[in-house]
Design an enzyme around this catalytic site. Structure first.
Site, short mmCIF file in Angstrom:
data_model
loop_
_atom_site.label_atom_id
_atom_site.label_comp_id
_atom_site.label_asym_id
_atom_site.label_seq_id
_atom_site.Cartn_x
_atom_site.Cartn_y
_atom_site.Cartn_z
N SER A 194 0.83 -1.20 0.00
CA SER A 194 0.00 0.00 0.00
C SER A 194 0.87 1.26 0.00
CB SER A 194 -0.96 -0.05 1.19
OG SER A 194 -2.05 0.80 0.98
N ASP A 299 -9.08 -5.27 -5.68
CA ASP A 299 -8.70 -4.23 -4.73
C ASP A 299 -9.50 -2.97 -5.06
OD1 ASP A 299 -7.47 -2.38 -3.07
OD2 ASP A 299 -5.45 -3.16 -3.43
N HIS A 330 -7.47 -5.76 -0.94
CA HIS A 330 -6.23 -5.10 -0.51
C HIS A 330 -5.49 -5.99 0.50
CE1 HIS A 330 -3.92 -1.40 -0.55
NE2 HIS A 330 -3.96 -1.30 0.77
#
Length: 634
Positions: A194, A299, A330
């Protein structure tokens, strides 16, 4: 119960040791991977504060970022240097890292003890140093976060420079004596999920010397595409994220920097200088590091266009690449395919940081999850044989419902944006007229079609008002068991037993809870989606006023994916107005009339698309997963 994997020997064993070789020829490179021969409990744990040459918090002093280091003691004692695995993050004291939200910990003297994630436990015994960097303005670093801008990127880049002797480090947050990374061989591999993986992308895009490889997991390649989509806004802004990660770092006043973030991220969705500074895909020509991408095709947080445009730009730049694509949202691959991921990552770092001739660079380029826990290798990504195919919508007997094929078309179709639509509502009754969307489908496929890459749609629409949004999606109609990516775990369930990956030391556990696939049965699957503000039909840099009753043509992107639509399933295109689960709408919802002859979707396909109309879709309501996106950028 704990299962131990790859435990470190308690003493140093010379046999099987891999000495880092950075410039060896192919004939000289070792073929045996690094082994866990170093004492993890006795590893050196220290912090260097690196001068980043900026004053982001305006206190009159150059910012210093904290680089917490754990490295085996034996190589330095023997006069040998070692490579570095580095994770630069804003989350070490705010949101934590990994599925279990681990934080950094320190002893009473402020020395690092607990290093989040398994990288140190697994790789330090194998001869690597692990460096976890607090981005400027977070945890123990001074300065301020600027959400992907120069401060964030320089926070990590300067640590790479320090590891190569080109920047200055200190023994303290302020004052202190100069410290050098004399133990480092200069080779750095950056990794992270991320925000962390995003910083790895940004640092690689600077072309910094010494960065040998990066492993971005569910990472952003352009911050515009995290907050906006072809002129449309997702309804949240970077200043909120900055405030979140700065909350546990007292002593700095970042209000001025946060005000700049709020001003730069204009609400109208235009792409300007603020976003250009944070567009790493546009800077991919500078990348010299190899890149191992991992992303979930479902995601809905860091949307998949981010890996798609990055991947394509890296390919044009001639970068060595590898990719894993999962059905998850995610999620880190450590939490959906643990053993295989650690083994592959180990080979990757051994090859690119230690020069081990293990053949990882010749293995299949892509690994894709086709069904939960069922994986397939591909020689390339997008898949070999893929062809950009133009599919066109055709009006049918039912208003707003028709067919999708490669044939030429004509006619119009209309719907009204009620500002409260959603993709699942639009898709649930595919054979019925809806006042809020139009839907076109291939009918039952006689052979499979693989969608592999990034699609785009060109829409010619006449709005009844002066502003309008467009949403579009590709849907696979047919029964399937998929990962439940919209649930809390985004496709995984976390159990209670643990497996251990490396060595454990007091305050630094190598053991993590076992996860399994969280699956659900559905009647259709949204495989790609995109959104746009029709006012940006001319340019993303500046919106143009719309004249009610006048047609406008706009092309915008749909999400990158790799998905096989099986034979007997149906591929469909859905076009609507405001998808309220994702984007903000105009003040008043317009009626939109679509010119079918000037509307088409361009899909990267392996297989032959229908050239004519197919059978109608079922009349019964179908179900898919809930589609409200998760918005936790960890």
């Amino acid at each position: 119960m704990r299962v131990f994997r790859g435990l470190c020997a308690a003493v140093v064993v010379a046999a099987g040791l891999v000495v880092p070789v950075q410039a060896a020829s192919a004939a000289q490179r070792p073929a045996v991977g690094s082994e866990p021969v170093y004492d993890f409990a006795g590893a050196i744990r220290e912090t260097a504060w690196v001068d980043v040459g900026r004053d982001g918090d305006g206190d009159g002093k150059p910012d210093r970022v904290a680089a917490d280091i754990v490295r085996p003691a034996e190589p330095a004692a023997q006069g040998r240097k070692i490579p570095v695995i580095m994770d630069a993050s804003p989350y070490y004291s705010s949101l934590g890292r990994g599925n279990e939200s681990e934080f950094k910990t320190y002893d009473q003297q402020g020395r690092p003890v607990g290093f989040p994630l398994y990288y140190d436990n697994y790789f330090v015994p194998r001869g690597y140093a692990v460096v976890l960097v607090d981005l400027a303005g977070t945890n123990r670093s001074t300065g301020c976060v600027d959400v992907g801008g120069a401060s964030d990127v320089q926070s990590a880049k300067k640590v790479v420079d320090w590891l190569n002797g080109r920047a200055t480090g200190y023994s303290a947050k302020s004052g202190g004596s100069k410290v050098a990374a004399s133990w480092s061989d200069g080779g750095v591999g950056m990794i992270g999920k991320s925000y962390d993986g995003t910083i790895a992308n940004g640092v690689a895009a600077t072309g910094v010397a010494g960065l040998k490889t990066i492993v971005p997991i569910s990472a952003i390649s352009s911050w515009y595409d995290y907050y906006r989509s072809d002129g449309a806004s997702f309804g949240f802004d970077p200043d909120g994220l900055a405030e979140t990660v700065e909350t546990r770092n007292g002593g700095q006043d970042c209000s001025a920097q946060n005000a700049k973030l709020a001003k730069g991220a204009t609400a109208n969705g235009d792409y300007g200088p603020f976003w250009a500074e944070r567009d790493y895909a546009a800077q991919a020509k500078n990348v010299h590091a190899s890149v191992f991408v991992s992303h979930g095709v479902n995601d809905l947080n860091v949307k998949t266009i981010n890996f798609g445009q990055w991947w394509d730009a890296l390919g044009k730049a001639g970068v060595q690449r590898k990719i894993w694509l999962a059905q998850t949202g995610h999620v880190d691959p450590f939490d959906y395919r643990r053993a295989e991921w650690v083994d592959t990552l180990h080979q990757w770092f051994d090859h690119y940081l230690m020069g081990v001739d293990n053949g990882i660079e010749t293995q299949p380029m892509a690994t894709v999850e086709r069904q939960p826990d069922q994986w397939a290798d591909q020689s390339s990504y997008p898949a070999a044989g893929v062809k950009a195919t133009t599919l066109r919508p055709h009006a049918g007997a039912t208003a707003g419902v028709g067919t999708l094929s490669t044939a030429a078309t004509s006619g119009t179709a209309s719907f009204t944006d009620n500002l409260d639509g959603s993709e699942n509502g639009w898709a649930a009754t595919p054979s019925a007229t809806s006042p809020n969307r139009v839907l076109y489908s291939t009918g039952s496929l006689s052979t499979p079609l693989q969608v592999s890459g990034t699609s785009s749609i060109t829409v010619t629409a006449t709005p009844s008002t002066s502003s309008a949004r467009l949403s579009a999606m590709l849907v696979d109609y047919g029964p399937a068991s998929i990962r439940n990516y919209s649930a809390g775990g985004e496709g995984i369930k976390t159990g209670t037993t643990e497996t251990c990956w490396g060595s454990t030391a007091p305050g630094d556990d190598a053991c993590y809870k076992v996860t399994s696939a969280d699956t659900t049965n559905v009647g259709f699957t949204v495989i790609s989606r995109g959104w746009a503000d029709l006012a940006n039909y001319r340019s993303l840099s500046k919106e143009s006023p719309l004249t009610p009753g006048k047609p406008y043509t706009m092309t915008f992107r749909l999400a990158t994916t790799d998905h096989v639509v099986p034979a007997s399933h149906t591929l469909a295109l859905v076009i609507g107005g405001t998808d309220a689960d994702f984007i903000t709408g105009p003040a008043k919802g317009p009626k939109l009339t679509i010119d079918l002859a000037k509307t088409s979707v361009q899909v990267p396909l392996v297989g032959t698309a229908p050239a004519g109309p197919g059978a109608a879709l079922p009349r019964t309501a179908l179900s898919s997963v809930a589609n409200r996106p998760q918005l936790d950028l960890r």
